[in-house]
Design a protein around this motif. Structure first.
Motif, PDB file in Angstrom:
ATOM      1  N   ARG A 196      11.027 -16.760  51.379  1.00  0.00           N
ATOM      2  CA  ARG A 196      11.749 -17.761  50.594  1.00  0.00           C
ATOM      3  C   ARG A 196      13.211 -17.890  51.023  1.00  0.00           C
ATOM      4  NH1 ARG A 196       9.380 -19.897  46.005  1.00  0.00           N
ATOM      5  NH2 ARG A 196       7.199 -19.303  45.864  1.00  0.00           N
ATOM      6  N   ALA A 197      13.706 -16.859  51.754  1.00  0.00           N
ATOM      7  CA  ALA A 197      15.052 -16.952  52.324  1.00  0.00           C
ATOM      8  C   ALA A 197      15.052 -17.701  53.648  1.00  0.00           C
ATOM      9  CB  ALA A 197      15.626 -15.551  52.517  1.00  0.00           C
ATOM     10  N   GLY A 198      13.844 -18.115  54.102  1.00  0.00           N
ATOM     11  CA  GLY A 198      13.762 -18.941  55.290  1.00  0.00           C
ATOM     12  C   GLY A 198      13.295 -18.235  56.546  1.00  0.00           C
ATOM     13  N   PHE A 199      12.918 -16.950  56.445  1.00  0.00           N
ATOM     14  CA  PHE A 199      12.471 -16.210  57.617  1.00  0.00           C
ATOM     15  C   PHE A 199      10.955 -16.328  57.796  1.00  0.00           C
ATOM     16  CE2 PHE A 199      16.275 -13.825  56.150  1.00  0.00           C
ATOM     17  CZ  PHE A 199      17.060 -13.985  57.286  1.00  0.00           C
ATOM     18  N   ASP A 200      10.525 -16.233  59.046  1.00  0.00           N
ATOM     19  CA  ASP A 200       9.095 -16.146  59.334  1.00  0.00           C
ATOM     20  C   ASP A 200       8.561 -14.816  58.802  1.00  0.00           C
ATOM     21  OD1 ASP A 200       6.629 -16.982  61.047  1.00  0.00           O
ATOM     22  OD2 ASP A 200       7.068 -14.927  61.660  1.00  0.00           O
ATOM     23  N   ALA A 201       7.369 -14.844  58.206  1.00  0.00           N
ATOM     24  CA  ALA A 201       6.816 -13.629  57.584  1.00  0.00           C
ATOM     25  C   ALA A 201       6.639 -12.498  58.597  1.00  0.00           C
ATOM     26  CB  ALA A 201       5.484 -13.956  56.907  1.00  0.00           C
ATOM     27  N   HIS A 202       6.185 -12.828  59.797  1.00  0.00           N
ATOM     28  CA  HIS A 202       5.986 -11.798  60.814  1.00  0.00           C
ATOM     29  C   HIS A 202       7.322 -11.169  61.219  1.00  0.00           C
ATOM     30  CE1 HIS A 202       1.708 -12.638  61.442  1.00  0.00           C
ATOM     31  NE2 HIS A 202       2.018 -13.917  61.313  1.00  0.00           N
ATOM     32  N   ARG A 203       8.381 -11.989  61.234  1.00  0.00           N
ATOM     33  CA  ARG A 203       9.707 -11.478  61.578  1.00  0.00           C
ATOM     34  C   ARG A 203      10.212 -10.523  60.500  1.00  0.00           C
ATOM     35  NH1 ARG A 203      12.560 -10.174  65.942  1.00  0.00           N
ATOM     36  NH2 ARG A 203      14.756 -10.783  65.841  1.00  0.00           N
ATOM     37  N   VAL A 204       9.987 -10.861  59.250  1.00  0.00           N
ATOM     38  CA  VAL A 204      10.389  -9.975  58.150  1.00  0.00           C
ATOM     39  C   VAL A 204       9.691  -8.617  58.282  1.00  0.00           C
ATOM     40  CG1 VAL A 204      10.420  -9.652  55.647  1.00  0.00           C
ATOM     41  CG2 VAL A 204      10.790 -11.924  56.611  1.00  0.00           C
ATOM     42  N   ALA A 205       8.378  -8.656  58.535  1.00  0.00           N
ATOM     43  CA  ALA A 205       7.612  -7.414  58.669  1.00  0.00           C
ATOM     44  C   ALA A 205       8.097  -6.583  59.846  1.00  0.00           C
ATOM     45  CB  ALA A 205       6.129  -7.740  58.836  1.00  0.00           C
ATOM     46  N   GLU A 206       8.461  -7.245  60.940  1.00  0.00           N
ATOM     47  CA  GLU A 206       8.906  -6.533  62.132  1.00  0.00           C
ATOM     48  C   GLU A 206      10.285  -5.912  61.929  1.00  0.00           C
ATOM     49  OE1 GLU A 206      10.168  -7.475  66.791  1.00  0.00           O
ATOM     50  OE2 GLU A 206       9.662  -9.116  65.406  1.00  0.00           O
ATOM     51  N   VAL A 207      11.214  -6.682  61.384  1.00  0.00           N
ATOM     52  CA  VAL A 207      12.602  -6.228  61.285  1.00  0.00           C
ATOM     53  C   VAL A 207      12.770  -5.115  60.244  1.00  0.00           C
ATOM     54  CG1 VAL A 207      14.938  -6.923  60.636  1.00  0.00           C
ATOM     55  CG2 VAL A 207      13.560  -8.388  62.136  1.00  0.00           C
ATOM     56  N   LEU A 208      12.201  -5.301  59.059  1.00  0.00           N
ATOM     57  CA  LEU A 208      12.445  -4.362  57.976  1.00  0.00           C
ATOM     58  C   LEU A 208      11.837  -2.986  58.230  1.00  0.00           C
ATOM     59  CD1 LEU A 208      12.150  -6.522  54.732  1.00  0.00           C
ATOM     60  CD2 LEU A 208      14.197  -5.818  55.977  1.00  0.00           C
ATOM     61  N   ARG A 209      10.766  -2.913  59.018  1.00  0.00           N
ATOM     62  CA  ARG A 209      10.166  -1.604  59.251  1.00  0.00           C
ATOM     63  C   ARG A 209      11.006  -0.720  60.157  1.00  0.00           C
ATOM     64  NH1 ARG A 209       6.906  -0.749  63.798  1.00  0.00           N
ATOM     65  NH2 ARG A 209       6.743  -2.507  65.236  1.00  0.00           N
ATOM     66  N   HIS A 210      12.069  -1.274  60.747  1.00  0.00           N
ATOM     67  CA  HIS A 210      12.946  -0.482  61.607  1.00  0.00           C
ATOM     68  C   HIS A 210      14.234  -0.068  60.888  1.00  0.00           C
ATOM     69  CE1 HIS A 210      10.588  -0.829  65.244  1.00  0.00           C
ATOM     70  NE2 HIS A 210      10.443  -2.122  65.013  1.00  0.00           N
ATOM     71  N   GLY A 211      14.358  -0.387  59.616  1.00  0.00           N
ATOM     72  CA  GLY A 211      15.595  -0.079  58.911  1.00  0.00           C
ATOM     73  C   GLY A 211      15.411   0.882  57.765  1.00  0.00           C
ATOM     74  N   ALA A 212      16.472   1.047  56.988  1.00  0.00           N
ATOM     75  CA  ALA A 212      16.486   2.023  55.905  1.00  0.00           C
ATOM     76  C   ALA A 212      15.530   1.669  54.774  1.00  0.00           C
ATOM     77  CB  ALA A 212      17.915   2.146  55.348  1.00  0.00           C
ATOM     78  N   GLY A 213      15.151   0.411  54.669  1.00  0.00           N
ATOM     79  CA  GLY A 213      14.265   0.002  53.588  1.00  0.00           C
ATOM     80  C   GLY A 213      12.794   0.211  53.875  1.00  0.00           C
ATOM     81  N   ASN A 214      12.456   0.750  55.040  1.00  0.00           N
ATOM     82  CA  ASN A 214      11.043   0.894  55.407  1.00  0.00           C
ATOM     83  C   ASN A 214      10.351   1.971  54.573  1.00  0.00           C
ATOM     84  OD1 ASN A 214       8.729   0.325  56.953  1.00  0.00           O
ATOM     85  ND2 ASN A 214       9.114   2.067  58.266  1.00  0.00           N
ATOM     86  N   SER A 215       9.034   1.859  54.463  1.00  0.00           N
ATOM     87  CA  SER A 215       8.188   2.884  53.859  1.00  0.00           C
ATOM     88  C   SER A 215       6.860   2.856  54.596  1.00  0.00           C
ATOM     89  CB  SER A 215       7.958   2.606  52.366  1.00  0.00           C
ATOM     90  OG  SER A 215       7.155   1.443  52.193  1.00  0.00           O
ATOM     91  N   ALA A 216       6.061   3.882  54.391  1.00  0.00           N
ATOM     92  CA  ALA A 216       4.735   3.897  55.018  1.00  0.00           C
ATOM     93  C   ALA A 216       3.930   2.685  54.585  1.00  0.00           C
ATOM     94  CB  ALA A 216       3.999   5.185  54.663  1.00  0.00           C
ATOM     95  N   MET A 217       4.011   2.330  53.310  1.00  0.00           N
ATOM     96  CA  MET A 217       3.248   1.186  52.819  1.00  0.00           C
ATOM     97  C   MET A 217       3.783  -0.131  53.368  1.00  0.00           C
ATOM     98  SD  MET A 217       0.575   1.967  51.150  1.00  0.00           S
ATOM     99  CE  MET A 217       0.424   3.263  52.384  1.00  0.00           C
ATOM    100  N   PHE A 218       5.091  -0.232  53.564  1.00  0.00           N
ATOM    101  CA  PHE A 218       5.624  -1.456  54.162  1.00  0.00           C
ATOM    102  C   PHE A 218       5.110  -1.584  55.596  1.00  0.00           C
ATOM    103  CE2 PHE A 218       8.477  -4.276  56.342  1.00  0.00           C
ATOM    104  CZ  PHE A 218       8.687  -5.290  55.420  1.00  0.00           C
TER     105      PHE A 218
END
Length: 304
Positions: A196-218
């Motif tokens: 909803r912020a305008g990002f592609d869903a695949h990009r969100v999944a790729e970027v966030l898993r490399h940062g502090a907000g990642n989890s095993a479930m993410f």
């Protein structure tokens, strides 16, 4: 002289039991198994198919039970051609199912009366994690028995943790699945925010898993959400359902506040009620998206 590997029996070679059996076979353990249907994959992996629980119990030195609920467990233990009538003194049972602590203790007592030892082993991890030997084993029971069973446990995964007496493993499993519930809903919330912020869903999944907000479930569920790949389900709602109830009961009995778990559980219950029981739990994002759409529609209506 080389000591032969103990024969491992496996009753319950389904979604979780099959990758466990395959790991054991790959490690060089002879595995004999029973399942009422769909035994072809087990046989193709090198397992020896038995025709009853009793046949497995007679053939095995160490018997693994991986059944979905207490009713199925009782049928295998005491039904026609059941396990209890076939076990002989000196054998070991590794209980992989998730049941009430009281049920497990009663089962261990029955086995002990037949001079059969039992180890409680809870598997924390999805079937793909089990297949890749990345799952964790939570273990309750005698520590010396765990050491004797270590070659079998290590064949399943390198990650095993002794937690105490029978019943301690299921408690830790319920804690782990409370986090699975919360983290999966959090992943859905983050993915919905990103789109909803305008990002592609695949990009969100790729970027966030490399940062502090990642989890095993993410890491596991966000790519499924992005691809809308909810079936076939590595972890369906119907499998999680009993953990929701058991986790809530344990928290209540301990007097624990569970603000996040208590908020998350209704989403998964609603998904089951909506006919999504066989979809992967990543599909909870559909409920978050639907709520978001209703909120936007409501705001637009008020603006008019």
């Amino acid at each position: 002289m080389v000591t032969p590997s103990p024969v491992v029996g496996m009753i319950g070679i389904g979604q979780l039991g099959l990758p466990i059996a395959v790991n054991l076979i790959r490690a060089g353990h002879p595995v004999v198994g029973f399942r009422r249907s769909d035994r072809e994959a087990f046989a193709a992996a090198g397992g020896r198919v038995a025709h009853s629980p009793a046949e497995v119990a007679r053939a095995a030195d160490v018997l693994l039970l991986c059944l979905p609920d207490e009713r199925a467990q009782a049928a295998v233990l005491d039904g026609e051609q059941g396990v209890m009538g076939a076990l002989t003194p000196g054998k070991v049972v590794i209980e992989l199912g998730t049941y009430r602590r009281e049920f497990k203790i009663a089962q261990a007592d029955r086995l002990r009366a037949q001079q059969v030892e039992m180890l409680e082993v809870e598997v924390s991890g999805s079937p793909p994690m089990v297949a890749d030997r990345r799952a964790a084993l939570y273990i309750g029971g005698d520590a010396s028995l765990m050491e004797r069973c270590r070659p079998i446990l290590t064949a399943i995964t390198e990650h095993h943790f002794h937690l105490g007496d029978i019943g301690s493993a299921v408690a830790m499993k319920l804690i782990a699945n409370a986090l699975v519930t919360v983290h999966t809903l959090a992943a859905a919330e983050a993915m919905n925010l990103g789109v909803r912020a305008g990002f592609d869903a695949h990009r969100v999944a790729e970027v966030l898993r490399h940062g502090a907000g990642n989890s095993a479930m993410f890491s596991i569920r966000a790519p499924l959400m992005a691809a809308r790949r909810f079936s076939p389900a590595p972890g369906p709602f119907e499998t999680l359902e009993k953990y929701l109830h058991m986790g809530r009961e344990m928290a209540h009995s301990l007097g624990c506040a569970t603000p996040l778990f208590s908020t998350a559980v209704p989403y998964f219950e609603r998904a089951i009620a909506a006919g999504m029981a066989q979809e992967d739990i990543s599909a909870v994002i559909k409920l978050v998206e639907d709520e978001s759409n209703h909120r936007v529609d409501g705001e637009n209506a008020r603006a008019r």
